[in-house]
Design a protein around this motif. Sequence first.
Motif, short mmCIF file in Angstrom:
data_model
loop_
_atom_site.label_atom_id
_atom_site.label_comp_id
_atom_site.label_asym_id
_atom_site.label_seq_id
_atom_site.Cartn_x
_atom_site.Cartn_y
_atom_site.Cartn_z
N GLN A 59 -13.04 1.59 -54.37
CA GLN A 59 -13.91 0.43 -54.16
C GLN A 59 -13.17 -0.90 -54.35
N PRO A 60 -12.38 -1.08 -55.42
CA PRO A 60 -11.66 -2.35 -55.55
C PRO A 60 -10.67 -2.59 -54.41
N VAL A 61 -10.03 -1.54 -53.95
CA VAL A 61 -9.09 -1.67 -52.83
C VAL A 61 -9.84 -2.11 -51.58
N LYS A 63 -12.61 -3.88 -51.46
CA LYS A 63 -12.98 -5.29 -51.62
C LYS A 63 -11.78 -6.18 -51.33
N GLU A 64 -10.61 -5.78 -51.82
CA GLU A 64 -9.40 -6.58 -51.59
C GLU A 64 -9.07 -6.62 -50.10
N LYS A 65 -9.14 -5.48 -49.44
CA LYS A 65 -8.84 -5.42 -48.00
C LYS A 65 -9.87 -6.24 -47.21
N THR A 66 -11.12 -6.24 -47.65
CA THR A 66 -12.16 -7.02 -46.98
C THR A 66 -11.83 -8.51 -47.07
N GLU A 67 -11.42 -8.96 -48.24
CA GLU A 67 -11.06 -10.37 -48.41
C GLU A 67 -9.86 -10.73 -47.53
N VAL A 68 -8.86 -9.86 -47.51
CA VAL A 68 -7.68 -10.12 -46.68
C VAL A 68 -8.08 -10.19 -45.21
N THR A 69 -8.96 -9.31 -44.79
CA THR A 69 -9.42 -9.30 -43.40
C THR A 69 -10.20 -10.57 -43.08
N LYS A 70 -11.03 -11.04 -44.00
CA LYS A 70 -11.77 -12.29 -43.77
C LYS A 70 -10.81 -13.46 -43.58
N HIS A 71 -9.80 -13.54 -44.44
CA HIS A 71 -8.82 -14.62 -44.32
C HIS A 71 -8.05 -14.50 -43.00
#
Length: 94
Positions: A59-61, A63-71
């Motif tokens: 789950q934390p991974v 969330k991190e990948k989601t943030e990177v994708t948004k940026h």
Amino acid sequence: RFYTTPKSYLDLINLYVHLLGEKKRESTQARDRLLNGLQKLRETNTMVDTMQHELNELQPVLKEKTEVTKHLLVQVQQDQEEASEFMQQVLAEE
């Protein structure tokens, strides 16, 4: 009145033994199917628990990948806008 001969009595006993054997086989098959189904349910529960644990760990991974994708999407959109502006300038110069 009905009379029972020794042969008809033996036939009745044989029929009873035959039916008893059939019912015993049916009962054994039903029990085996039930036990097999319960074993499959236990295995499935174990697999689901394992997958749930893995999902919680990942789950934390996610969330991190989601943030990177948004940026990254924001960056791509900015790059597209810049490319569109550059294309407008090139078309205007022609």
